[in-house]
Scaffold this active site. Structure first.
Site, PDB file in Angstrom:
ATOM      1  N   TYR A  55       0.835  -1.207   0.000  1.00 13.60           N
ATOM      2  CA  TYR A  55       0.000   0.000   0.000  1.00 13.60           C
ATOM      3  C   TYR A  55       0.870   1.256   0.000  1.00 13.60           C
ATOM      4  O   TYR A  55       1.812   1.386   0.788  1.00 13.60           O
ATOM      5  CB  TYR A  55      -0.913   0.012   1.233  1.00 13.60           C
ATOM      6  CG  TYR A  55      -1.695   1.307   1.386  1.00 13.60           C
ATOM      7  CD1 TYR A  55      -2.810   1.552   0.587  1.00 13.60           C
ATOM      8  CD2 TYR A  55      -1.308   2.275   2.299  1.00 13.60           C
ATOM      9  CE1 TYR A  55      -3.526   2.726   0.706  1.00 13.60           C
ATOM     10  CE2 TYR A  55      -2.012   3.457   2.430  1.00 13.60           C
ATOM     11  CZ  TYR A  55      -3.123   3.675   1.634  1.00 13.60           C
ATOM     12  OH  TYR A  55      -3.835   4.857   1.752  1.00 13.60           O
ATOM     13  N   HIS A  85      -2.832  15.967  -1.825  1.00 13.43           N
ATOM     14  CA  HIS A  85      -3.191  16.115  -0.419  1.00 13.43           C
ATOM     15  C   HIS A  85      -2.945  17.531   0.108  1.00 13.43           C
ATOM     16  O   HIS A  85      -3.285  17.829   1.259  1.00 13.43           O
ATOM     17  CB  HIS A  85      -2.397  15.117   0.431  1.00 13.43           C
ATOM     18  CG  HIS A  85      -2.893  13.709   0.346  1.00 13.43           C
ATOM     19  ND1 HIS A  85      -2.746  12.941  -0.784  1.00 13.43           N
ATOM     20  CD2 HIS A  85      -3.549  12.916   1.244  1.00 13.43           C
ATOM     21  CE1 HIS A  85      -3.276  11.746  -0.577  1.00 13.43           C
ATOM     22  NE2 HIS A  85      -3.765  11.706   0.645  1.00 13.43           N
ATOM     23  N   ASN A 197       1.241  10.344   6.262  1.00  9.17           N
ATOM     24  CA  ASN A 197       0.560   9.644   7.347  1.00  9.17           C
ATOM     25  C   ASN A 197       1.150  10.047   8.691  1.00  9.17           C
ATOM     26  O   ASN A 197       2.328  10.389   8.785  1.00  9.17           O
ATOM     27  CB  ASN A 197       0.719   8.139   7.175  1.00  9.17           C
ATOM     28  CG  ASN A 197      -0.488   7.492   6.512  1.00  9.17           C
ATOM     29  OD1 ASN A 197      -0.639   6.293   6.556  1.00  9.17           O
ATOM     30  ND2 ASN A 197      -1.353   8.275   5.885  1.00  9.17           N
ATOM     31  N   TYR A 281     -16.700  27.847  47.938  1.00  8.53           N
ATOM     32  CA  TYR A 281     -15.967  26.747  47.318  1.00  8.53           C
ATOM     33  C   TYR A 281     -14.783  27.212  46.475  1.00  8.53           C
ATOM     34  O   TYR A 281     -13.788  26.489  46.327  1.00  8.53           O
ATOM     35  CB  TYR A 281     -16.905  25.918  46.437  1.00  8.53           C
ATOM     36  CG  TYR A 281     -17.946  25.118  47.190  1.00  8.53           C
ATOM     37  CD1 TYR A 281     -17.979  25.108  48.585  1.00  8.53           C
ATOM     38  CD2 TYR A 281     -18.893  24.367  46.513  1.00  8.53           C
ATOM     39  CE1 TYR A 281     -18.933  24.382  49.267  1.00  8.53           C
ATOM     40  CE2 TYR A 281     -19.852  23.634  47.183  1.00  8.53           C
ATOM     41  CZ  TYR A 281     -19.874  23.646  48.570  1.00  8.53           C
ATOM     42  OH  TYR A 281     -20.814  22.928  49.236  1.00  8.53           O
ATOM     43  N   ARG A 284     -12.271  27.331  49.208  1.00  7.97           N
ATOM     44  CA  ARG A 284     -12.155  26.138  50.032  1.00  7.97           C
ATOM     45  C   ARG A 284     -11.785  24.902  49.219  1.00  7.97           C
ATOM     46  O   ARG A 284     -11.082  24.005  49.712  1.00  7.97           O
ATOM     47  CB  ARG A 284     -13.484  25.884  50.753  1.00  7.97           C
ATOM     48  CG  ARG A 284     -13.344  24.959  51.935  1.00  7.97           C
ATOM     49  CD  ARG A 284     -14.645  24.404  52.483  1.00  7.97           C
ATOM     50  NE  ARG A 284     -15.800  25.272  52.382  1.00  7.97           N
ATOM     51  CZ  ARG A 284     -17.043  24.864  52.635  1.00  7.97           C
ATOM     52  NH1 ARG A 284     -17.251  23.608  52.995  1.00  7.97           N
ATOM     53  NH2 ARG A 284     -18.059  25.682  52.526  1.00  7.97           N
ATOM     54  N   PHE A 330      -2.192   5.500  12.376  1.00 10.18           N
ATOM     55  CA  PHE A 330      -2.405   6.898  11.989  1.00 10.18           C
ATOM     56  C   PHE A 330      -3.648   7.517  12.612  1.00 10.18           C
ATOM     57  O   PHE A 330      -3.876   8.717  12.486  1.00 10.18           O
ATOM     58  CB  PHE A 330      -2.520   7.000  10.459  1.00 10.18           C
ATOM     59  CG  PHE A 330      -3.449   5.967   9.866  1.00 10.18           C
ATOM     60  CD1 PHE A 330      -4.813   5.992  10.121  1.00 10.18           C
ATOM     61  CD2 PHE A 330      -2.948   4.953   9.074  1.00 10.18           C
ATOM     62  CE1 PHE A 330      -5.659   5.045   9.591  1.00 10.18           C
ATOM     63  CE2 PHE A 330      -3.793   3.996   8.530  1.00 10.18           C
ATOM     64  CZ  PHE A 330      -5.158   4.047   8.788  1.00 10.18           C
ATOM     65  N   GLU A 415     -12.601   5.525   5.059  1.00 14.51           N
ATOM     66  CA  GLU A 415     -12.176   6.126   6.328  1.00 14.51           C
ATOM     67  C   GLU A 415     -13.439   6.575   7.058  1.00 14.51           C
ATOM     68  O   GLU A 415     -13.816   7.744   7.060  1.00 14.51           O
ATOM     69  CB  GLU A 415     -11.212   7.282   6.042  1.00 14.51           C
ATOM     70  CG  GLU A 415      -9.948   6.782   5.348  1.00 14.51           C
ATOM     71  CD  GLU A 415      -9.179   7.852   4.592  1.00 14.51           C
ATOM     72  OE1 GLU A 415      -9.568   9.042   4.684  1.00 14.51           O
ATOM     73  OE2 GLU A 415      -8.208   7.504   3.909  1.00 14.51           O
TER      74      GLU A 415
END
Length: 510
Positions: A55, A85, A197, A281, A284, A330, A415
Site C-alpha cells: 500500500y 493532499h 501519514n 468553594y 475552600r 495513523f 475512512e
C-alpha cells in the site's frame, strides 16, 4: 546559542521539546537513528524487487488502494500523492508549531519503521536547522489517516512545492530552499505516505496547548494563593491530612504548593470579628478543583509524550522480521482525547478564577471595599474587569465541548471513523489565551485586595507574585484604563513565569 536536540531513535521526553516552541533549534541524527532509517528503507527496496504489492508504494491511496501502479510510475505516484493532499485552508499554523511538527515527524521516522531514505530524513534535518518552516494551513484535517493535509504541506515544501517561511518572511518553496543552500528532493517509493501519514500535526498543536495549560495552571495557583490572603480565607483547607484521606495525587500536590505559597502569612493566622468559619468553594475547594485539573493535564502529558515518540504512518516496516505490516496507527483518537481533556482542565482553571474575582468584588464576602476601590460610585473599580472575565469564561465553556466524540466518514466510506484530533488541538490555543487573561484579572484584583487588607504585605512565597503584578500595575486609587495592564500580566502568565514561582511543572514521566 541554538539548542541541539539529538534524535536517537529512542524515547525523548517532553522537556526535550520545550525549546522548539521558544525559537530555532538544531537537530542531529544519531548513528543509531541513521542505521534505523537504512534498514527500514531496505525492506521497501526488497519488497519492490520481489514484486510485492505494498500500500502506498505501488498502489493508490485510501479507497484507491486496490489500484496497482506500474513500476515506471512509482516515483510519479509519490509526487502526485503529495500534491493531491495539499488541500489545507485557513490561517497558517504559528511558526513554533510548524517547527514542532517537523521535529516530531523526524522523531517518528528515526524509529526505523517508515521506510524513507536517509537522504530524505537529512533534508528534513537541514530545513529544521536552517529554520525553513513550511506554511501549513490550520484547517483541513480530520485526524484519521493522520493529519494528511497539514503534513502534505510539510512534504510539499521538501519537494519545492508550496510556500515556506524564513525569519518571518514568506517565500515560494523553491526560492526559500535556495536561500539557505538547499535543493528540493524527489521522493522515492513509500516516502510520500511516510511523510503524509501520522498525527504529528495534531500532536504538536496539542503539545503547544499542553505547555500553555501548564502555564495558566501555575498562574491560577498563584492567583488563588494571593486571593486567599486578600480575603483572609481559611488555610486549614490545605491541611495535608484532608488531602491524604481522599488520595488523589493532584489534590495532594496542589494543596502542598498552596501551603508553601501562603506559609507565614501575616493575614491568615489572625482571627477577627466577622471572619468566616467556612469559605465559598472557590477558595475552600482549590485543592480539589485544581488538583483534578492537574491529574487531567498529567494524563494528557503522558499521552502526548507517548505520541511524540510513536510511529504513526502506514504501512510499517519491521526490519528484524523482514516484513511490511499495514495497520491503523495513523488514527488520532489518543490525541483527540488528550486535547479534549486539556480543554476541560483549562476551562475549569479559568472558571474557578472568575468565581474568586466575583468574591473579591462582593464587599459582603471579601470584607473589602466594594469592587476593590475607594469612593465607590464615582469610581467603578474592577467591576468591568470581572465582566471581561465572565465573557472569557463563557467563551471557553463553549470551546470545551468535546471534539473526540465527533466523526464524519471520508474517502467514500473507507475512512469511516475519524478522530477530529486536529480540531480538538487547535482550539486549545485560544482557550489558553482566554484563561491567561482571566487569571491576569484575578491577579490584579488580588493584589488590590491585599493592599486594602494589610497594605500589600504578602506571605514570603507570595511576594514574587505580588511584586510581578505591581511591576505592571500600580494600586488603583481612581478609575483608569486597565486593558494594557491586563495584557501585560497575561503576557507574563503565558510566557510561563509562574511555573518557576509556583513549581507546578507537569511530570509526564511520573
Amino acid at each position: 546559542m541554538s539548542i541541539t536536540i539529538t534524535i536517537t531513535g529512542e524515547h525523548l521526553s517532553l522537556e526535550t521539546l520545550r525549546p522548539v516552541f521558544r525559537g530555532p533549534v538544531h537537530v542531529a541524527l544519531a548513528p543509531g537513528a541513521v542505521e534505523n532509517l537504512r534498514r527500514a528503507n531496505q525492506v521497501i527496496l526488497d519488497a519492490i524487487s520481489r514484486g510485492d504489492v505494498v500500500y502506498g508504494v505501488n498502489t493508490g491511496f485510501g479507497k484507491l488502494a486496490d489500484r496497482r501502479i506500474s513500476p515506471s510510475d512509482l516515483v510519479e505516484l509519490q509526487r502526485r500523492s503529495v500534491l493531491s493532499h495539499m488541500v489545507g485552508v485557513g490561517d497558517p499554523l504559528p511558526d513554533d508549531t510548524v517547527r514542532a511538527i517537523m521535529v516530531i515527524k523526524l522523531i517518528g521516522l528515526a524509529r526505523g519503521h517508515s521506510g524513507i531514505r536517509v537522504e530524505t530524513a537529512e533534508m528534513l534535518v537541514d530545513m529544521i536547522n536552517a529554520d525553513v518552516l513550511p506554511v501549513i494551513p490550520t484547517q483541513g484535517s480530520v485526524g484519521a489517516s493522520g493529519d494528511l493535509a497539514p503534513l502534505a504541506h510539510l512534504a510539499g515544501a521538501l519537494m519545492g512545492e508550496g510556500r515556506v517561511r524564513i525569519g518571518g518572511v514568506t517565500y515560494n518553496a523553491v526560492e526559500g530552499l535556495a536561500k539557505v543552500g538547499l535543493a528540493p528532493v524527489e521522493l522515492g517509493p513509500k516516502e510520500a505516505v511516510a511523510l503524509l501519514n501520522g498525527v504529528q500535526a495534531s500532536t504538536a498543536i496539542a503539545l503547544r496547548g499542553l505547555f500553555g495549560a501548564e502555564a495558566v495552571f501555575n498562574a491560577g495557583l498563584a492567583a488563588g494563593a494571593l486571593t486567599l490572603e486578600a480575603t483572609a480565607g481559611r488555610q486549614v483547607v490545605l491541611d495535608d491530612r484532608i488531602q491524604q484521606i481522599r488520595g488523589h495525587a493532584g489534590q495532594i500536590r496542589v494543596a502542598g504548593l498552596l501551603r508553601r505559597l501562603v506559609a507565614d502569612s501575616s493575614v491568615l493566622d489572625v482571627e477577627f470579628e466577622g471572619r468566616r468559619l467556612q469559605d465559598p468553594y472557590c477558595l475552600r475547594c482549590q485543592p480539589q478543583v485544581m488538583g483534578a485539573a492537574l491529574d487531567l493535564l498529567t494524563f494528557a502529558a503522558r499521552t502526548i509524550q507517548q505520541e511524540v515518540n510513536a510511529v504513526s504512518d502506514n504501512p510499517l516496516m519491521f526490519p528484524d522480521d523482514g516484513v511490511i505490516l499495514s495497520g491503523g496507527n495513523f488514527h488520532g483518537q489518543p490525541i483527540a482525547y488528550a486535547a479534549d481533556i486539556i480543554a476541560m482542565a483549562v476551562c475549569e482553571i479559568g472558571s474557578i478564577s472568575e468565581r474568586r474575582q466575583a468574591m473579591l468584588m462582593d464587599a459582603s464576602m471579601s470584607g473589602l471595599a466594594p469592587f476593590l476601590v475607594g469612593n465607590a460610585g464615582l469610581n467603578s473599580g474592577f467591576i468591568m474587569a470581572q465582566v471581561t472575565s465572565a465573557a472569557l469564561v463563557a467563551e471557553n465553556r463553549a470551546k470545551a465541548t468535546p471534539n473526540s466524540v465527533d466523526s464524519i466518514p471520508t474517502s467514500a466510506g473507507q475512512e469511516d471513523h475519524v478522530s477530529m484530533a486536529t480540531h480538538a488541538s487547535v482550539r486549545l490555543g485560544p482557550m489558553v489565551r482566554n484563561a491567561g487573561y482571566i487569571i491576569a484579572i484575578e491577579l490584579l484584583c488580588a493584589a488590590q485586595g491585599l493592599d486594602l487588607r494589610n497594605g500589600g504585605t504578602p506571605a514570603p512565597a507570595n511576594r514574587p507574585t505580588y511584586d510581578l503584578v505591581r511591576s505592571k500595575a500600580e494600586f488603583l486609587e481612581d478609575d483608569r484604563i486597565m486593558a494594557g495592564e491586563m495584557e501585560a500580566v497575561a503576557a507574563e502568565i503565558l510566557d510561563g513565569v509562574f511555573i518557576e514561582i509556583v513549581g507546578g511543572r507537569l511530570e509526564a514521566d511520573a
